[in-house]
Write a protein that holds these residues in place. Structure first.
Motif, PDB file in Angstrom:
ATOM      1  N   THR A  56       0.837  -1.203   0.000  1.00  0.00           N
ATOM      2  CA  THR A  56       0.000   0.000   0.000  1.00  0.00           C
ATOM      3  C   THR A  56       0.872   1.254   0.000  1.00  0.00           C
ATOM      4  OG1 THR A  56      -1.732  -1.182   1.198  1.00  0.00           O
ATOM      5  CG2 THR A  56      -1.830   1.223   1.238  1.00  0.00           C
ATOM      6  N   ALA A  57       1.903   1.239   0.848  1.00  0.00           N
ATOM      7  CA  ALA A  57       2.806   2.398   0.932  1.00  0.00           C
ATOM      8  C   ALA A  57       3.516   2.644  -0.398  1.00  0.00           C
ATOM      9  CB  ALA A  57       3.831   2.178   2.048  1.00  0.00           C
ATOM     10  N   ILE A  58       3.993   1.592  -1.021  1.00  0.00           N
ATOM     11  CA  ILE A  58       4.677   1.738  -2.318  1.00  0.00           C
ATOM     12  C   ILE A  58       3.689   2.228  -3.377  1.00  0.00           C
ATOM     13  CG2 ILE A  58       5.829   0.471  -4.185  1.00  0.00           C
ATOM     14  CD1 ILE A  58       7.642   1.087  -1.783  1.00  0.00           C
ATOM     15  N   GLY A  59       2.471   1.704  -3.351  1.00  0.00           N
ATOM     16  CA  GLY A  59       1.459   2.161  -4.302  1.00  0.00           C
ATOM     17  C   GLY A  59       1.145   3.638  -4.147  1.00  0.00           C
ATOM     18  N   LEU A  60       1.056   4.094  -2.900  1.00  0.00           N
ATOM     19  CA  LEU A  60       0.739   5.500  -2.648  1.00  0.00           C
ATOM     20  C   LEU A  60       1.892   6.440  -2.986  1.00  0.00           C
ATOM     21  CD1 LEU A  60      -1.206   5.108   0.718  1.00  0.00           C
ATOM     22  CD2 LEU A  60      -2.163   5.792  -1.502  1.00  0.00           C
ATOM     23  N   THR A  61       3.129   5.972  -2.794  1.00  0.00           N
ATOM     24  CA  THR A  61       4.277   6.857  -3.042  1.00  0.00           C
ATOM     25  C   THR A  61       4.832   6.739  -4.457  1.00  0.00           C
ATOM     26  OG1 THR A  61       5.789   5.220  -2.086  1.00  0.00           O
ATOM     27  CG2 THR A  61       4.996   6.967  -0.629  1.00  0.00           C
ATOM     28  N   SER A  62       4.909   5.538  -4.990  1.00  0.00           N
ATOM     29  CA  SER A  62       5.506   5.338  -6.315  1.00  0.00           C
ATOM     30  C   SER A  62       4.477   5.261  -7.425  1.00  0.00           C
ATOM     31  CB  SER A  62       6.338   4.045  -6.322  1.00  0.00           C
ATOM     32  OG  SER A  62       7.393   4.143  -5.416  1.00  0.00           O
ATOM     33  N   GLY A  63       3.230   5.053  -7.044  1.00  0.00           N
ATOM     34  CA  GLY A  63       2.172   4.926  -8.036  1.00  0.00           C
ATOM     35  C   GLY A  63       1.752   3.472  -8.198  1.00  0.00           C
ATOM     36  N   PHE A  64       0.481   3.302  -8.458  1.00  0.00           N
ATOM     37  CA  PHE A  64      -0.059   1.948  -8.581  1.00  0.00           C
ATOM     38  C   PHE A  64       0.249   1.303  -9.935  1.00  0.00           C
ATOM     39  CE2 PHE A  64      -2.484   3.828  -5.127  1.00  0.00           C
ATOM     40  CZ  PHE A  64      -2.373   2.827  -4.171  1.00  0.00           C
ATOM     41  N   TYR A  65       0.915   2.033 -10.818  1.00  0.00           N
ATOM     42  CA  TYR A  65       1.340   1.476 -12.106  1.00  0.00           C
ATOM     43  C   TYR A  65       2.862   1.377 -12.176  1.00  0.00           C
ATOM     44  CZ  TYR A  65      -3.467   2.130 -13.502  1.00  0.00           C
ATOM     45  OH  TYR A  65      -4.837   2.061 -13.572  1.00  0.00           O
ATOM     46  N   SER A  66       3.535   1.559 -11.050  1.00  0.00           N
ATOM     47  CA  SER A  66       5.004   1.544 -11.039  1.00  0.00           C
ATOM     48  C   SER A  66       5.536   0.113 -10.970  1.00  0.00           C
ATOM     49  CB  SER A  66       5.535   2.344  -9.845  1.00  0.00           C
ATOM     50  OG  SER A  66       5.217   1.673  -8.638  1.00  0.00           O
ATOM     51  N   ASN A  67       6.793  -0.030 -11.348  1.00  0.00           N
ATOM     52  CA  ASN A  67       7.462  -1.324 -11.247  1.00  0.00           C
ATOM     53  C   ASN A  67       7.598  -1.751  -9.791  1.00  0.00           C
ATOM     54  OD1 ASN A  67       7.762  -1.491 -14.020  1.00  0.00           O
ATOM     55  ND2 ASN A  67       9.801  -0.568 -13.993  1.00  0.00           N
ATOM     56  N   GLU A  68       7.856  -0.793  -8.903  1.00  0.00           N
ATOM     57  CA  GLU A  68       8.001  -1.103  -7.484  1.00  0.00           C
ATOM     58  C   GLU A  68       6.717  -1.701  -6.909  1.00  0.00           C
ATOM     59  OE1 GLU A  68       8.693   1.811  -8.905  1.00  0.00           O
ATOM     60  OE2 GLU A  68      10.724   2.430  -8.344  1.00  0.00           O
ATOM     61  N   PHE A  69       5.581  -1.124  -7.298  1.00  0.00           N
ATOM     62  CA  PHE A  69       4.301  -1.643  -6.828  1.00  0.00           C
ATOM     63  C   PHE A  69       4.062  -3.046  -7.380  1.00  0.00           C
ATOM     64  CE2 PHE A  69      -0.342  -2.163  -7.270  1.00  0.00           C
ATOM     65  CZ  PHE A  69      -0.693  -2.094  -5.923  1.00  0.00           C
ATOM     66  N   ALA A  70       4.415  -3.266  -8.638  1.00  0.00           N
ATOM     67  CA  ALA A  70       4.246  -4.590  -9.242  1.00  0.00           C
ATOM     68  C   ALA A  70       5.060  -5.638  -8.488  1.00  0.00           C
ATOM     69  CB  ALA A  70       4.651  -4.552 -10.714  1.00  0.00           C
ATOM     70  N   ILE A  71       6.295  -5.291  -8.132  1.00  0.00           N
ATOM     71  CA  ILE A  71       7.146  -6.218  -7.361  1.00  0.00           C
ATOM     72  C   ILE A  71       6.489  -6.521  -6.018  1.00  0.00           C
ATOM     73  CG2 ILE A  71       9.367  -6.425  -6.153  1.00  0.00           C
ATOM     74  CD1 ILE A  71      10.562  -4.729  -8.498  1.00  0.00           C
ATOM     75  N   CYS A  72       5.992  -5.488  -5.350  1.00  0.00           N
ATOM     76  CA  CYS A  72       5.339  -5.685  -4.049  1.00  0.00           C
ATOM     77  C   CYS A  72       4.107  -6.584  -4.159  1.00  0.00           C
ATOM     78  CB  CYS A  72       4.959  -4.350  -3.431  1.00  0.00           C
ATOM     79  SG  CYS A  72       6.348  -3.452  -2.749  1.00  0.00           S
ATOM     80  N   VAL A  73       3.332  -6.414  -5.211  1.00  0.00           N
ATOM     81  CA  VAL A  73       2.134  -7.242  -5.400  1.00  0.00           C
ATOM     82  C   VAL A  73       2.529  -8.709  -5.561  1.00  0.00           C
ATOM     83  CG1 VAL A  73       0.244  -7.770  -6.996  1.00  0.00           C
ATOM     84  CG2 VAL A  73       0.660  -5.414  -6.300  1.00  0.00           C
ATOM     85  N   VAL A  74       3.572  -8.969  -6.354  1.00  0.00           N
ATOM     86  CA  VAL A  74       4.016 -10.355  -6.569  1.00  0.00           C
ATOM     87  C   VAL A  74       4.536 -10.964  -5.268  1.00  0.00           C
ATOM     88  CG1 VAL A  74       5.721 -11.789  -7.758  1.00  0.00           C
ATOM     89  CG2 VAL A  74       4.469 -10.039  -9.024  1.00  0.00           C
ATOM     90  N   VAL A  75       5.357 -10.216  -4.530  1.00  0.00           N
ATOM     91  CA  VAL A  75       5.886 -10.722  -3.255  1.00  0.00           C
ATOM     92  C   VAL A  75       4.742 -10.929  -2.266  1.00  0.00           C
ATOM     93  CG1 VAL A  75       7.342 -10.146  -1.275  1.00  0.00           C
ATOM     94  CG2 VAL A  75       8.192  -9.766  -3.587  1.00  0.00           C
ATOM     95  N   SER A  76       3.780 -10.027  -2.236  1.00  0.00           N
ATOM     96  CA  SER A  76       2.621 -10.180  -1.350  1.00  0.00           C
ATOM     97  C   SER A  76       1.841 -11.442  -1.687  1.00  0.00           C
ATOM     98  CB  SER A  76       1.704  -8.962  -1.453  1.00  0.00           C
ATOM     99  OG  SER A  76       2.340  -7.816  -0.969  1.00  0.00           O
ATOM    100  N   ALA A  77       1.646 -11.694  -2.964  1.00  0.00           N
ATOM    101  CA  ALA A  77       0.924 -12.908  -3.376  1.00  0.00           C
ATOM    102  C   ALA A  77       1.660 -14.168  -2.923  1.00  0.00           C
ATOM    103  CB  ALA A  77       0.733 -12.911  -4.898  1.00  0.00           C
ATOM    104  N   ILE A  78       2.981 -14.156  -3.012  1.00  0.00           N
ATOM    105  CA  ILE A  78       3.769 -15.314  -2.566  1.00  0.00           C
ATOM    106  C   ILE A  78       3.628 -15.504  -1.059  1.00  0.00           C
ATOM    107  CG2 ILE A  78       6.133 -16.198  -2.289  1.00  0.00           C
ATOM    108  CD1 ILE A  78       6.749 -14.796  -5.017  1.00  0.00           C
ATOM    109  N   VAL A  79       3.727 -14.417  -0.303  1.00  0.00           N
ATOM    110  CA  VAL A  79       3.608 -14.505   1.163  1.00  0.00           C
ATOM    111  C   VAL A  79       2.217 -14.999   1.559  1.00  0.00           C
ATOM    112  CG1 VAL A  79       3.539 -13.118   3.283  1.00  0.00           C
ATOM    113  CG2 VAL A  79       5.390 -12.788   1.639  1.00  0.00           C
ATOM    114  N   ILE A  80       1.187 -14.490   0.915  1.00  0.00           N
ATOM    115  CA  ILE A  80      -0.181 -14.910   1.228  1.00  0.00           C
ATOM    116  C   ILE A  80      -0.383 -16.379   0.874  1.00  0.00           C
ATOM    117  CG2 ILE A  80      -2.597 -14.595   0.532  1.00  0.00           C
ATOM    118  CD1 ILE A  80      -1.938 -11.555   0.362  1.00  0.00           C
ATOM    119  N   HIS A  81       0.102 -16.790  -0.272  1.00  0.00           N
ATOM    120  CA  HIS A  81      -0.001 -18.205  -0.659  1.00  0.00           C
ATOM    121  C   HIS A  81       0.715 -19.088   0.346  1.00  0.00           C
ATOM    122  CE1 HIS A  81       1.275 -21.893  -2.756  1.00  0.00           C
ATOM    123  NE2 HIS A  81       0.043 -21.839  -3.242  1.00  0.00           N
ATOM    124  N   ASP A  82       1.887 -18.650   0.775  1.00  0.00           N
ATOM    125  CA  ASP A  82       2.660 -19.412   1.752  1.00  0.00           C
ATOM    126  C   ASP A  82       1.917 -19.496   3.084  1.00  0.00           C
ATOM    127  OD1 ASP A  82       5.209 -20.674   2.691  1.00  0.00           O
ATOM    128  OD2 ASP A  82       5.198 -18.921   4.015  1.00  0.00           O
TER     129      ASP A  82
END
Length: 156
Positions: A56-82
């Motif tokens: 959420t923080a990365i989305g708000l600061t870097s933008g929800f279309y940024s590469n940083e947000f995309a990386i965070c979404v993928v890592v979040s999905a892995i953590v949630i799946h785990d």
């Protein structure tokens, strides 16, 4: 400020989720268990709250279309799946192993073989490792709320 907003949001997400486990457990069981602050499992998922606060923080600061947000979404999905999958299954395995251990200890009592009794006091395996989907859901809600609230109070 010593911490960047995204790091602060992630740390607060983790700390708040860990602390909230104590009153939730108390309300459901009438048992005050301070050790939950340092434990895994339970409601809400602190792993999920941590990565979602960061996302959420990365989305708000870097933008929800940024590469940083995309990386965070993928890592979040892995953590949630785990949290829902692998760690929860490990908890089920621990339950079975603890049952086998109890049965083994009972067998030792029946046999009364002094050479075998040294294995009787085996430590139980931790069963509360992963999360139910509802615990992860509330971890997501906690993470989003912490990320948003931290954004509005962080001095940029």
């Amino acid at each position: 400020m010593f911490l960047s907003y995204p790091i602060l949001a992630a740390l607060l997400g983790m700390l708040i989720a860990q602390f909230v486990k104590i009153p939730i457990h108390f309300l459901t069981s009438r048992e005050l268990k301070w050790s939950l602050f340092l434990s895994t499992g339970g409601m809400p998922s602190s792993h999920t709250a941590t990565v979602i606060s960061l996302t959420t923080a990365i989305g708000l600061t870097s933008g929800f279309y940024s590469n940083e947000f995309a990386i965070c979404v993928v890592v979040s999905a892995i953590v949630i799946h785990d949290a829902i999958g692998v760690r929860r299954e490990a908890g089920f395995h621990a339950e079975v192993l603890n049952k086998l251990l109890a049965d083994f200890n009972q067998l030792i009592e029946i046999i009364k073989d002094h050479d075998v009794t040294k294995y009787q006091y085996q430590k139980k395996f931790k069963e509360l490792l992963g999360h139910k989907p509802v615990e992860v859901f509330f971890g997501i809600i906690t993470g989003i709320l912490v990320g948003l609230l931290t954004f509005y109070i962080y001095p940029f």
